[in-house]
Design a protein around this motif. Structure first.
Motif, PDB file in Angstrom:
ATOM      1  N   ASN A 196       3.026   5.376  26.952  1.00 42.21           N
ATOM      2  CA  ASN A 196       1.821   4.786  26.387  1.00 42.21           C
ATOM      3  C   ASN A 196       0.832   5.886  26.026  1.00 42.21           C
ATOM      4  OD1 ASN A 196       2.854   2.300  26.776  1.00 42.21           O
ATOM      5  ND2 ASN A 196       1.728   1.849  28.639  1.00 42.21           N
ATOM      6  N   ARG A 197       0.591   6.025  24.757  1.00 38.25           N
ATOM      7  CA  ARG A 197      -0.357   7.048  24.307  1.00 38.25           C
ATOM      8  C   ARG A 197      -1.746   6.664  24.790  1.00 38.25           C
ATOM      9  NH1 ARG A 197      -0.681  11.125  21.056  1.00 38.25           N
ATOM     10  NH2 ARG A 197       1.456  10.887  20.365  1.00 38.25           N
ATOM     11  N   LYS A 198      -2.393   7.561  25.526  1.00 35.23           N
ATOM     12  CA  LYS A 198      -3.740   7.296  26.013  1.00 35.23           C
ATOM     13  C   LYS A 198      -4.710   7.247  24.843  1.00 35.23           C
ATOM     14  CE  LYS A 198      -2.820   9.666  30.388  1.00 35.23           C
ATOM     15  NZ  LYS A 198      -3.170  10.803  31.268  1.00 35.23           N
ATOM     16  N   ASN A 199      -5.779   6.447  25.035  1.00 33.64           N
ATOM     17  CA  ASN A 199      -6.762   6.314  23.967  1.00 33.64           C
ATOM     18  C   ASN A 199      -7.305   7.665  23.524  1.00 33.64           C
ATOM     19  OD1 ASN A 199      -6.591   3.563  23.760  1.00 33.64           O
ATOM     20  ND2 ASN A 199      -8.223   3.161  25.214  1.00 33.64           N
ATOM     21  N   LYS A 200      -7.484   8.580  24.481  1.00 35.65           N
ATOM     22  CA  LYS A 200      -8.058   9.880  24.131  1.00 35.65           C
ATOM     23  C   LYS A 200      -7.150  10.661  23.187  1.00 35.65           C
ATOM     24  CE  LYS A 200      -6.276  12.628  28.027  1.00 35.65           C
ATOM     25  NZ  LYS A 200      -6.657  13.471  29.181  1.00 35.65           N
ATOM     26  N   GLU A 201      -5.869  10.266  23.114  1.00 37.57           N
ATOM     27  CA  GLU A 201      -4.939  10.944  22.217  1.00 37.57           C
ATOM     28  C   GLU A 201      -4.631  10.121  20.972  1.00 37.57           C
ATOM     29  OE1 GLU A 201      -1.479  12.267  24.285  1.00 37.57           O
ATOM     30  OE2 GLU A 201      -2.596  13.583  25.633  1.00 37.57           O
ATOM     31  N   ALA A 202      -5.402   9.061  20.744  1.00 37.40           N
ATOM     32  CA  ALA A 202      -5.219   8.280  19.520  1.00 37.40           C
ATOM     33  C   ALA A 202      -5.477   9.190  18.314  1.00 37.40           C
ATOM     34  CB  ALA A 202      -6.184   7.099  19.507  1.00 37.40           C
ATOM     35  N   LEU A 203      -4.685   9.014  17.281  1.00 39.46           N
ATOM     36  CA  LEU A 203      -4.740   9.908  16.128  1.00 39.46           C
ATOM     37  C   LEU A 203      -5.967   9.635  15.254  1.00 39.46           C
ATOM     38  CD1 LEU A 203      -0.963   9.727  15.138  1.00 39.46           C
ATOM     39  CD2 LEU A 203      -2.081  11.215  16.823  1.00 39.46           C
ATOM     40  N   VAL A 204      -6.655  10.707  14.893  1.00 36.54           N
ATOM     41  CA  VAL A 204      -7.859  10.624  14.067  1.00 36.54           C
ATOM     42  C   VAL A 204      -7.585  11.329  12.741  1.00 36.54           C
ATOM     43  CG1 VAL A 204     -10.305  11.219  13.896  1.00 36.54           C
ATOM     44  CG2 VAL A 204      -9.318  10.612  16.126  1.00 36.54           C
ATOM     45  N   PHE A 205      -7.966  10.676  11.634  1.00 39.49           N
ATOM     46  CA  PHE A 205      -7.744  11.246  10.300  1.00 39.49           C
ATOM     47  C   PHE A 205      -9.037  11.228   9.493  1.00 39.49           C
ATOM     48  CE2 PHE A 205      -3.430  10.351  11.511  1.00 39.49           C
ATOM     49  CZ  PHE A 205      -2.636  11.226  10.779  1.00 39.49           C
TER      50      PHE A 205
ATOM     51  N   VAL B  95       0.860  -1.183   0.000  1.00 40.96           N
ATOM     52  CA  VAL B  95       0.000   0.000   0.000  1.00 40.96           C
ATOM     53  C   VAL B  95       0.897   1.234   0.000  1.00 40.96           C
ATOM     54  CG1 VAL B  95      -1.964  -1.075   1.155  1.00 40.96           C
ATOM     55  CG2 VAL B  95      -0.160  -0.019   2.525  1.00 40.96           C
ATOM     56  N   ASP B  96       0.334   2.380  -0.284  1.00 38.10           N
ATOM     57  CA  ASP B  96       1.139   3.599  -0.312  1.00 38.10           C
ATOM     58  C   ASP B  96       1.451   4.106   1.092  1.00 38.10           C
ATOM     59  OD1 ASP B  96       1.228   4.324  -3.313  1.00 38.10           O
ATOM     60  OD2 ASP B  96      -0.879   3.889  -2.944  1.00 38.10           O
ATOM     61  N   VAL B  97       0.434   4.082   1.951  1.00 37.58           N
ATOM     62  CA  VAL B  97       0.586   4.624   3.297  1.00 37.58           C
ATOM     63  C   VAL B  97       0.023   3.653   4.327  1.00 37.58           C
ATOM     64  CG1 VAL B  97      -0.032   6.505   4.876  1.00 37.58           C
ATOM     65  CG2 VAL B  97       0.439   7.010   2.463  1.00 37.58           C
ATOM     66  N   ILE B  98       0.785   3.396   5.389  1.00 35.32           N
ATOM     67  CA  ILE B  98       0.284   2.684   6.562  1.00 35.32           C
ATOM     68  C   ILE B  98       0.263   3.666   7.719  1.00 35.32           C
ATOM     69  CG2 ILE B  98       0.721   0.867   8.265  1.00 35.32           C
ATOM     70  CD1 ILE B  98       1.976  -0.807   6.096  1.00 35.32           C
ATOM     71  N   VAL B  99      -0.869   3.737   8.421  1.00 34.05           N
ATOM     72  CA  VAL B  99      -1.013   4.625   9.571  1.00 34.05           C
ATOM     73  C   VAL B  99      -1.174   3.789  10.834  1.00 34.05           C
ATOM     74  CG1 VAL B  99      -2.338   6.494  10.620  1.00 34.05           C
ATOM     75  CG2 VAL B  99      -2.171   6.337   8.126  1.00 34.05           C
ATOM     76  N   CYS B 100      -0.432   4.139  11.874  1.00 34.35           N
ATOM     77  CA  CYS B 100      -0.611   3.547  13.196  1.00 34.35           C
ATOM     78  C   CYS B 100      -1.177   4.644  14.097  1.00 34.35           C
ATOM     79  CB  CYS B 100       0.708   3.043  13.765  1.00 34.35           C
ATOM     80  SG  CYS B 100       1.441   1.678  12.830  1.00 34.35           S
ATOM     81  N   SER B 101      -2.408   4.493  14.537  1.00 28.33           N
ATOM     82  CA  SER B 101      -3.086   5.567  15.260  1.00 28.33           C
ATOM     83  C   SER B 101      -2.565   5.769  16.677  1.00 28.33           C
ATOM     84  CB  SER B 101      -4.590   5.306  15.316  1.00 28.33           C
ATOM     85  OG  SER B 101      -4.874   4.136  16.079  1.00 28.33           O
ATOM     86  N   HIS B 102      -2.119   4.703  17.329  1.00 28.64           N
ATOM     87  CA  HIS B 102      -1.549   4.792  18.670  1.00 28.64           C
ATOM     88  C   HIS B 102      -0.847   3.485  18.978  1.00 28.64           C
ATOM     89  CE1 HIS B 102      -5.453   2.920  19.241  1.00 28.64           C
ATOM     90  NE2 HIS B 102      -5.225   2.673  20.518  1.00 28.64           N
ATOM     91  N   SER B 103      -0.379   3.333  20.199  1.00 28.32           N
ATOM     92  CA  SER B 103       0.560   2.257  20.508  1.00 28.32           C
ATOM     93  C   SER B 103      -0.075   0.939  20.945  1.00 28.32           C
ATOM     94  CB  SER B 103       1.533   2.723  21.610  1.00 28.32           C
ATOM     95  OG  SER B 103       2.245   3.865  21.198  1.00 28.32           O
ATOM     96  N   ASP B 104      -1.384   0.866  21.079  1.00 25.48           N
ATOM     97  CA  ASP B 104      -2.006  -0.370  21.549  1.00 25.48           C
ATOM     98  C   ASP B 104      -1.742  -1.512  20.568  1.00 25.48           C
ATOM     99  OD1 ASP B 104      -2.915   0.910  23.755  1.00 25.48           O
ATOM    100  OD2 ASP B 104      -5.048   0.867  23.223  1.00 25.48           O
ATOM    101  N   SER B 105      -1.472  -2.677  21.134  1.00 23.84           N
ATOM    102  CA  SER B 105      -1.088  -3.830  20.321  1.00 23.84           C
ATOM    103  C   SER B 105      -2.163  -4.237  19.327  1.00 23.84           C
ATOM    104  CB  SER B 105      -0.750  -5.016  21.224  1.00 23.84           C
ATOM    105  OG  SER B 105      -1.861  -5.343  22.056  1.00 23.84           O
ATOM    106  N   ASP B 106      -3.452  -4.043  19.683  1.00 27.05           N
ATOM    107  CA  ASP B 106      -4.514  -4.467  18.775  1.00 27.05           C
ATOM    108  C   ASP B 106      -4.716  -3.498  17.604  1.00 27.05           C
ATOM    109  OD1 ASP B 106      -5.523  -2.518  20.451  1.00 27.05           O
ATOM    110  OD2 ASP B 106      -7.524  -3.398  20.599  1.00 27.05           O
ATOM    111  N   HIS B 107      -3.809  -2.556  17.481  1.00 30.43           N
ATOM    112  CA  HIS B 107      -3.823  -1.649  16.335  1.00 30.43           C
ATOM    113  C   HIS B 107      -2.535  -1.726  15.513  1.00 30.43           C
ATOM    114  CE1 HIS B 107      -7.479   0.845  17.313  1.00 30.43           C
ATOM    115  NE2 HIS B 107      -7.293   0.191  18.446  1.00 30.43           N
ATOM    116  N   ILE B 108      -1.481  -2.294  16.089  1.00 32.59           N
ATOM    117  CA  ILE B 108      -0.180  -2.221  15.410  1.00 32.59           C
ATOM    118  C   ILE B 108       0.507  -3.568  15.194  1.00 32.59           C
ATOM    119  CG2 ILE B 108       0.190   0.088  16.330  1.00 32.59           C
ATOM    120  CD1 ILE B 108       2.229  -1.122  18.283  1.00 32.59           C
ATOM    121  N   PHE B 109      -0.002  -4.638  15.801  1.00 31.62           N
ATOM    122  CA  PHE B 109       0.723  -5.909  15.740  1.00 31.62           C
ATOM    123  C   PHE B 109       0.876  -6.401  14.307  1.00 31.62           C
ATOM    124  CE2 PHE B 109       1.163 -10.552  16.805  1.00 31.62           C
ATOM    125  CZ  PHE B 109       2.392 -10.424  17.415  1.00 31.62           C
TER     126      PHE B 109
END
Length: 359
Positions: free
Chosen positions: A230-239, A59-73
């Motif tokens: 650990n980035r808190k959920n409230k600071e997870a990146l939104v696009f 893909v052209d771009v991969i985004v990781c919104s925050h550090s939780d394992s269920d988003h980046i593994f």
């Protein structure tokens, strides 16, 4: 626009294929389109899941919104293949700090912690295999032991080390992702949470609650700030991804939308699709409240992560809701949710996924 929620076992993994304007010609794909992977949850074989459902290994771009394992593994899984999976990797700015300033210190801490655990818990001989998994794939161990064995978890908590373990596991995955990406020639771009006035990104994928930094602009972190990694959920990146100011996709990640920045307006309701905030969590009522103000029954809400508990805000959301796996269907296989934007700028569901049955 062509949107897919990939059928991962746990977490978020969303794919978007869309056309891009002339301002991006030459920077991304020549055929005037761009492919985006937003987060990549936990899946036994994410590489195959990705290839089968995206019909590609790039893909052209991969985004990781925050550090939780269920988003980046799954992102680490893609990087581990040794084949460049993307042109750019967009990640939280703190990942740069972790990788550049804390790598050696935390690696030593991680190794010391594992050694200490083995000594303290040697009476738990049945977990010897688990410790081996922990050494190699920390996340597997956490999922298999800590979350499902109360006595073992209490033993760990007694030594006040469970939070440290989670932090170190996240560090390990983050460090692997960044290092592997750079070794493969992937361009890393860094985004930091802001309450208002977002900036950076590209016209096809713009921040709603974050600003982009160059690595040289990121302040060095101090060792005493380790607990804040650990980035808190409230600071997870939104696009957001807007098409000709006529169609809108919002990638909500785990954010509660407590930021002051207004959400995009002026779009017809049937042209709006958003990903369920924090898998429909009861703790994200504010996010649903804000999204309800710009959507209606003709909009789409796509939810991933079948095992999590959903709140009334998700159940009562105005938009049409679809899940890769509803929370009432535990034990079933997750399915892809696929939608395509028509020429009339309305979303059409392509897969046979039934309307959300979460309770």
């Amino acid at each position: 626009m062509h949107f897919k929620a990939l059928p991962v076992k746990k977490g978020d993994a969303f794919y978007l294929h869309r056309i891009i304007g002339e301002e991006n010609n030459g920077k991304y794909k020549k055929e005037n389109s761009v492919q985006i992977l937003f987060d990549a949850g936990v899946c036994a074989n994410f590489v195959n899941t990705f290839k089968q459902n995206v019909k590609n290994n790039y893909v052209d771009v991969i985004v990781c919104s925050h550090s939780d394992s269920d988003h980046i593994f799954g992102v680490r899984k893609l990087m581990e293949t040794g084949i460049k999976p993307c042109s750019e990797l967009w990640v939280p700015a703190e990942w740069y700090l972790i990788n550049k300033n804390l790598n050696p210190k935390l690696k030593r801490s991680y190794e010391d912690l594992i050694s200490s655990l083995k000594e303290r818990l040697d009476q738990y001989t049945e977990y010897e295999e688990g410790f081996s998994l922990f050494d190699a794939h920390g996340l597997s161990f956490i999922d298999r032991i800590l979350k499902y064995d109360t006595s073992f978890f209490k033993k760990m908590k007694m030594y006040n080390i469970t939070n440290v373990i989670h932090m170190l596991i996240q560090f390990e995955v983050i460090s692997d992702i960044v290092n592997l990406a750079m070794n493969l020639g992937v361009i890393c771009r860094w985004f930091n949470y802001v309450d208002s006035n977002p900036s950076g990104g590209e016209p096809f994928l713009e921040p709603i609650n974050c600003e982009e930094f160059l690595s040289t602009q990121i302040t060095k972190i101090k060792p005493k700030d380790l607990n804040n990694l650990n980035r808190k959920n409230k600071e997870a990146l939104v696009f957001k991804s807007c098409l000709s100011n006529r169609a809108l996709v919002i990638f909500s990640s785990d954010s509660n939308f407590n930021f002051s920045q207004p959400l995009p307006v002026g779009f017809s309701k049937e042209s709006i699709l958003y990903t369920a905030p924090h898998h429909g969590s009861v703790n994200n009522a504010n996010a649903y409240s804000r999204l309800d103000k710009i959507t209606d029954k003709n909009s789409y809400c796509i939810r991933s992560h079948g095992s999590s508990k959903v709140g009334s805000s998700h159940i009562n959301a105005q938009a049409q809701k679809y899940c890769t796996q509803c929370n009432t269907m535990k034990g079933t296989t997750a399915k892809i949710v696929e939608a395509k934007l028509g020429v009339d700028m309305t979303w059409n569901l392509l897969s046979q996924t039934p309307i959300c049955q979460c309770k």
